[in-house]
Design a protein around this motif. Structure first.
Motif, short mmCIF file in Angstrom:
data_model
loop_
_atom_site.label_atom_id
_atom_site.label_comp_id
_atom_site.label_asym_id
_atom_site.label_seq_id
_atom_site.Cartn_x
_atom_site.Cartn_y
_atom_site.Cartn_z
N GLU A 106 0.85 -1.19 0.00
CA GLU A 106 0.00 0.00 0.00
C GLU A 106 0.89 1.24 0.00
O GLU A 106 1.89 1.31 0.70
CB GLU A 106 -0.92 -0.01 1.23
N ILE A 107 0.50 2.20 -0.81
CA ILE A 107 1.34 3.37 -1.00
C ILE A 107 0.53 4.63 -0.80
O ILE A 107 -0.71 4.60 -0.85
CB ILE A 107 1.97 3.37 -2.41
N PHE A 108 1.21 5.73 -0.54
CA PHE A 108 0.50 7.00 -0.47
C PHE A 108 1.24 8.04 -1.30
O PHE A 108 2.39 8.38 -1.02
CB PHE A 108 0.36 7.51 0.97
N GLU A 116 3.39 6.30 -8.86
CA GLU A 116 4.15 5.62 -7.81
C GLU A 116 3.92 4.10 -7.89
O GLU A 116 4.86 3.31 -7.75
CB GLU A 116 3.77 6.16 -6.42
N GLY A 189 9.70 11.29 -7.47
CA GLY A 189 9.53 12.70 -7.13
C GLY A 189 10.19 13.10 -5.82
O GLY A 189 10.42 12.28 -4.95
N LYS A 190 10.49 14.40 -5.74
CA LYS A 190 10.92 15.01 -4.49
C LYS A 190 9.77 15.89 -3.99
O LYS A 190 9.01 16.42 -4.80
CB LYS A 190 12.13 15.93 -4.71
N VAL B 80 17.05 7.55 -2.56
CA VAL B 80 15.60 7.49 -2.34
C VAL B 80 15.33 7.28 -0.86
O VAL B 80 16.06 6.54 -0.18
CB VAL B 80 14.95 6.33 -3.14
N THR B 94 5.70 13.24 5.45
CA THR B 94 5.79 14.28 4.42
C THR B 94 6.44 15.55 4.96
O THR B 94 7.41 16.06 4.41
CB THR B 94 4.38 14.66 3.91
N ILE B 102 14.99 14.75 -0.83
CA ILE B 102 15.46 13.48 -1.37
C ILE B 102 14.29 12.81 -2.10
O ILE B 102 13.17 12.85 -1.59
CB ILE B 102 15.95 12.56 -0.22
N PRO B 103 14.50 12.20 -3.27
CA PRO B 103 13.41 11.47 -3.94
C PRO B 103 12.71 10.54 -2.94
O PRO B 103 13.37 9.81 -2.19
CB PRO B 103 14.14 10.71 -5.04
N PHE B 104 11.39 10.59 -2.96
CA PHE B 104 10.60 10.12 -1.82
C PHE B 104 9.48 9.18 -2.28
O PHE B 104 8.61 9.56 -3.06
CB PHE B 104 10.01 11.38 -1.16
N LEU B 105 9.53 7.94 -1.82
CA LEU B 105 8.41 7.01 -2.05
C LEU B 105 7.64 6.91 -0.74
O LEU B 105 8.11 6.29 0.22
CB LEU B 105 8.92 5.64 -2.49
N GLU B 106 6.46 7.50 -0.71
CA GLU B 106 5.68 7.47 0.53
C GLU B 106 4.80 6.22 0.52
O GLU B 106 4.20 5.86 -0.50
CB GLU B 106 4.83 8.74 0.65
N ILE B 107 4.76 5.57 1.66
CA ILE B 107 4.06 4.29 1.74
C ILE B 107 3.09 4.31 2.90
O ILE B 107 3.20 5.14 3.81
CB ILE B 107 5.07 3.12 1.91
N PHE B 108 2.12 3.41 2.85
CA PHE B 108 1.23 3.27 3.99
C PHE B 108 1.11 1.80 4.37
O PHE B 108 0.62 0.99 3.58
CB PHE B 108 -0.16 3.86 3.72
N ILE B 120 10.75 -2.21 -0.04
CA ILE B 120 10.84 -1.35 -1.23
C ILE B 120 12.28 -0.85 -1.41
O ILE B 120 12.79 -0.77 -2.53
CB ILE B 120 9.80 -0.21 -1.16
#
Lengths: 337, 337
Positions: A106-108, A116, A189-190, B80, B94, B102-108, B120
Motif C-alpha cells: 500500500e502506498i501513499f 508511484e 519525485g521530491k 531514495v 511528508t 530526497i526522492p521520496f516514495l511514501e508508503i502506507f 521497497i
C-alpha cells in the motif's frame, strides 16, 4: 537490471511490460469528452453501496477485475498489487482489494499514486521479485470533498481555481512477458513546497514539483521534450498547467507543444462547477488507462512521459497552518515497435 | 537479481546491506527496559514544536539525521527515502522529511511500515535503480490517540487489551556496498480480516496476518522456525502474541522458543497504562534499530525474521461499521559472516 542514473532516476532495461489496463468512471466523467473511452461508466455514485467510501472501494475493485479479465488471467496470476488513495488511511484501497487476497504494497502519493504504483511495480519486475503486478488507484468526488473541504450538503460555492475530484479508477497489469508498451524509465519525485496553503488551488501547489521532476528526468537522460509525443501531467488543471509551462520555460524547457493534463481533458470546459478541471488519484489513472495507453497500443504515440502530480496535505496539517507539499512521480512509457 | 519464488515471496541475492541505523524514543519509552539502547531519548513530547504532529515529524527527521551521521555520509548520498506513518495522509513523514529534498516514495502500512520500507528499499537496490536508500517511520502517542481513539484530555480508561502507541522513530540506511547485515529475503503481506472491530484490541486483529505471512515465508523457502535466532513481530502485544503462537501451532509451526514481540519488549510489564504493550509504527522501527540490529552486528544473532504488523483501519471505516483489516510484511535479515 535497471541502469542507475542516481537521485531517483533510472532506466528500466529488462522489459517491464504493460499487459492490460482498464478505466472505470462515474456519471459526470462519463458525460465528458472521454466518456466513450472508459471501459465502464457507473451511473450510480453509490455503486450499490451504502456509503461513498465503500463505493470508491468498489470502483477500484471493478477496475482491477476488468484489467485482469482483459489480460485473460485470474487473480491468482498476480504476485503483488500496489495501490493507495486519498482517503484517510487509504481505506478505499484496503477495503476494496482485501477480498482479492493478493500480496499488497500500500502506498501513499495522493494524486501521484498511479505513477508511484507503476514505479514500484517496475522495481518488483525489474528485480525479478515478481512476474506480474497490478498498479491501481481511485478517487471519488464525495469522499474527497467531505474529507478535505466541506460537507456536500453545505452547498458551498466553488472558487475559480478549484478542481473537481473525479469519481474514477484505473488499473494496470504489468508483467515480465506480455505487452506492447513498456516502462522505459522512472523518476521518483521530491517533495516541493512553495508555501501555498489554499486547498482550493491545488494546481499551483503541484506545478513546482511537476516542473522539478520533468526537468530532472530530461537532464538525467539527456533528452528533450521533442523526444516524447506527449508529456502528460496528472491533474494540474488549467491554472497549474499554465504555471508548469511557465516554470519550465524559465529553465529553457519548452513543453507547450506536447503537454497534456488529464485534469484538463476529463471534463468539458463548460462543465458545471468543474472550474479548472478534474483532480483526484482516479483522474490521471483513468485517463492513462482509457485514453493514453490505448493510443500507444494503436501505435499513435511511441513515447510518453506520464507525470502524476500529488498534493500531500491532510485536513489536520492545513488546520495547523501548514502549507501544501506536493510530489510528482514520472514514468516514461514506450511503445515496443 | 532476486530469486523469484512467487506470491510476494522472493530471495534477495545481490547484497542489499544495512549500512547504518538509528532509533529515537520518547520519555516513557526511554524509561522502559530498552531505554539505554536508543540512540537518543527525547524528554519533551512536543520536541520543541507547537503541535504533536510537528513533534512526530521531528522525531522522524532526527532518526534519519542520526542514521546518516552514523553512516558517515550526507543526505546527498541518498538516492531514495521510503517512509510513511499512521497519521492521516502520512503527514509526519511528508512534513518531517520535506526539507531533505530526497526522492521520496511514501508508503502506507500502518505499523507494518518499517518492513514495507525495507522491502521497497531492497527492490530499489536489488534492481540497481538506487545505490543507497533510507527506510524510516515514526509514531507518537498523542497524535495517534487523538486521531484513532479519544482526545487525551477526555481521560478515558484504557481497556485490558489496549496497547500504548509509542513515541518513537527508527531509520535504516541501506546500500549496495557497506554493512554487516543483509536483507536475505522478503515476504509481502496479504490483507487479513477476521472481523474484529474493537479498536482497543489491535493485537487480535493483527495476529492472523502475522501468522499467514510467517507460514507463507517458511513454506516458500523450505525453512523452519529453528533456522532463525529470532522471529520478531512488530507490535502484537501480549494478547496478540499468544494468539499468533496458537494460530501457528495449529499449523504445526512452533515459534514459542524464539518469538519476540517489539510491543512486549518496549515497556515494563508493570508500566502504567501500557496494558498489553507498545504499538505504533515507531515501536517496531525503534526496537529493530536500537536492539535487534546492534545484536546482529555484534554477531549475537545470525538470522532474524522481522515481521512488522499493521492494522489498516481509519476512524471513518470504524464509524461506518467496518472491521479491522491487517497486514504483516516480513524481512529476513542475515548477518554476513
Amino acid at each position: 537490471m535497471s541502469e542507475y542514473i542516481g537521485q531517483g532516476v533510472f532506466r528500466v532495461n529488462s522489459g517491464v511490460k504493460i499487459e492490460s489496463y482498464a478505466g472505470v468512471a462515474g456519471k459526470k466523467e462519463g458525460d465528458g469528452p472521454l466518456g466513450s473511452h472508459f471501459d465502464k461508466v457507473i451511473e450510480d455514485s453509490h455503486f450499490g453501496k451504502d456509503t461513498w467510501e465503500k463505493a470508491e472501494s468498489r470502483f477500484q475493485l471493478e477496475a482491477v477485475r476488468l484489467a485482469v479479465q482483459k489480460a485473460g488471467i485470474t487473480k491468482e496470476d498476480i504476485d503483488v498489487i500496489c495501490s493507495g488513495d486519498l482517503i484517510n488511511q487509504c481505506i478505499s484501497s484496503t477495503y476494496g482489494l482485501k477480498e482479492l487476497s493478493i500480496p499488497f504494497l500500500e502506498i501513499f502519493g495522493a494524486c501521484s499514486t498511479m505513477a508511484e504504483g507503476l514505479i514500484i511495480s517496475s522495481l518488483l519486475i525489474e528485480s525479478r521479485s515478481a512476474k506480474r503486478t497490478v498498479a491501481v488507484t481511485s478517487s471519488h468526488f464525495s469522499t474527497a470533498e467531505r474529507q478535505f473541504r466541506f460537507p456536500l450538503s453545505y452547498g458551498g460555492q466553488r472558487t475559480p481555481t478549484s478542481q473537481w475530484t473525479c469519481t474514477a479508477s484505473g488499473a494496470v497489469v504489468l508483467s515480465d512477458c506480455n505487452g506492447l508498451i513498456e516502462v522505459a524509465g522512472c523518476c521518483i519525485g521530491k517533495t516541493a513546497d512553495m508555501g501555498i496553503s489554499d486547498i482550493t488551488n491545488m494546481g499551483s501547489a503541484m506545478a513546482p514539483s511537476a516542473s522539478e521532476t520533468i526537468k530532472r528526468y530530461l537532464t538525467a537522460t539527456s533528452t528533450s521534450p521533442s523526444d516524447y509525443n506527449y508529456i502528460v501531467t496528472g491533474d494540474l488543471g488549467t491554472v497549474g498547467s499554465e504555471l508548469l509551462k511557465e516554470l519550465l520555460l524559465k529553465q529553457n524547457v519548452d513543453i507547450t507543444s506536447n503537454h497534456c493534463d488529464c485534469g484538463c481533458m476529463i471534463f468539458d470546459t463548460n462543465s458545471k462547477d468543474t472550474q479548472c478541471g478534474g483532480s483526484g488519484c482516479g483522474c490521471s489513472a483513468s485517463v492513462l488507462c482509457s485514453y493514453f495507453l490505448p493510443l500507444m497500443e494503436k501505435g499513435s504515440a511511441e513515447n510518453i512521459l506520464f507525470v502524476a502530480t500529488g498534493a500531500l496535505m491532510s485536513p489536520m496539517s492545513i488546520q495547523q497552518g501548514g502549507s501544501i507539499p506536493s510530489i510528482s512521480h514520472l514514468v516514461h512509457l514506450r511503445r515496443i515497435l
